[in-house]
Design a protein around this motif. Structure first.
Motif, PDB file in Angstrom:
ATOM      1  N   GLU A   1      -1.291  35.750  -4.708  1.00  0.00           N
ATOM      2  CA  GLU A   1      -1.315  34.279  -4.671  1.00  0.00           C
ATOM      3  C   GLU A   1      -1.286  33.656  -6.067  1.00  0.00           C
ATOM      4  O   GLU A   1      -0.901  32.510  -6.218  1.00  0.00           O
ATOM      5  N   ASP A   2      -1.754  34.392  -7.085  1.00  0.00           N
ATOM      6  CA  ASP A   2      -1.761  33.938  -8.480  1.00  0.00           C
ATOM      7  C   ASP A   2      -2.575  32.658  -8.670  1.00  0.00           C
ATOM      8  O   ASP A   2      -2.106  31.681  -9.247  1.00  0.00           O
ATOM      9  N   VAL A   3      -3.808  32.695  -8.180  1.00  0.00           N
ATOM     10  CA  VAL A   3      -4.725  31.571  -8.370  1.00  0.00           C
ATOM     11  C   VAL A   3      -5.425  31.776  -9.705  1.00  0.00           C
ATOM     12  O   VAL A   3      -6.120  32.764  -9.911  1.00  0.00           O
ATOM     13  N   LYS A   4      -5.233  30.854 -10.633  1.00  0.00           N
ATOM     14  CA  LYS A   4      -5.787  31.005 -11.972  1.00  0.00           C
ATOM     15  C   LYS A   4      -7.162  30.358 -12.130  1.00  0.00           C
ATOM     16  O   LYS A   4      -7.920  30.717 -13.022  1.00  0.00           O
ATOM     17  N   SER A   5      -7.518  29.425 -11.273  1.00  0.00           N
ATOM     18  CA  SER A   5      -8.771  28.690 -11.424  1.00  0.00           C
ATOM     19  C   SER A   5      -9.988  29.468 -10.952  1.00  0.00           C
ATOM     20  O   SER A   5     -11.096  29.215 -11.411  1.00  0.00           O
ATOM     21  N   VAL A   6      -9.796  30.407 -10.039  1.00  0.00           N
ATOM     22  CA  VAL A   6     -10.929  31.136  -9.453  1.00  0.00           C
ATOM     23  C   VAL A   6     -10.952  32.551 -10.011  1.00  0.00           C
ATOM     24  O   VAL A   6      -9.990  33.291  -9.908  1.00  0.00           O
TER      25      VAL A   6
END
Length: 117
Positions: free
Chosen positions: A70-75
């Motif tokens: 998913e490439d979620v950078k904030s978590v």
């Protein structure tokens, strides 16, 4: 004579200015809400696939694998809180995002996604 009805040029300019400002703000905030819904989707898929039944390390690894896709950078993995409630494992991700809006004005948004029912 009939009175003219319609939009004045000044009214049109003000309306377009407000709509433009709101559009720019929405465009700046939209990526962070997309990440929020991606995290909710990852937690839901972990719950459906049974990844919440393992150890804390297994749960973090399962989240990290999904995050690679998913490439979620904030978590980050440190943002995950893993607890037991009523015999079930509950994973909660809580994080804040500061988005620069205009000059020295920023929007601070707090997100929380959980598997709790």
């Amino acid at each position: 004579m009939r009175k003219q009805s319609g939009v004045s040029l000044m009214g049109l300019i003000v309306t377009l200015g407000v709509l433009g400002f709101l559009g720019v703000m929405a465009a700046k905030l939209l990526p962070y809400y997309v990440e929020y819904f991606s995290v909710k989707k990852m937690l839901r898929s972990m719950e459906e696939s049974g990844d919440l039944k393992g150890s804390v390390r297994d749960i973090r690894n399962a989240f990290d694998k999904r995050n690679a896709i998913e490439d979620v950078k904030s978590v980050k993995l440190d943002d995950l809180e893993i607890t037991k409630e009523g015999g079930e494992t509950v994973v909660t991700a809580a994080w804040s995002v500061r988005v620069p809006m205009v000059h020295n004005i920023s929007a601070c948004i707090d997100f929380t996604a959980t598997t709790a029912k």
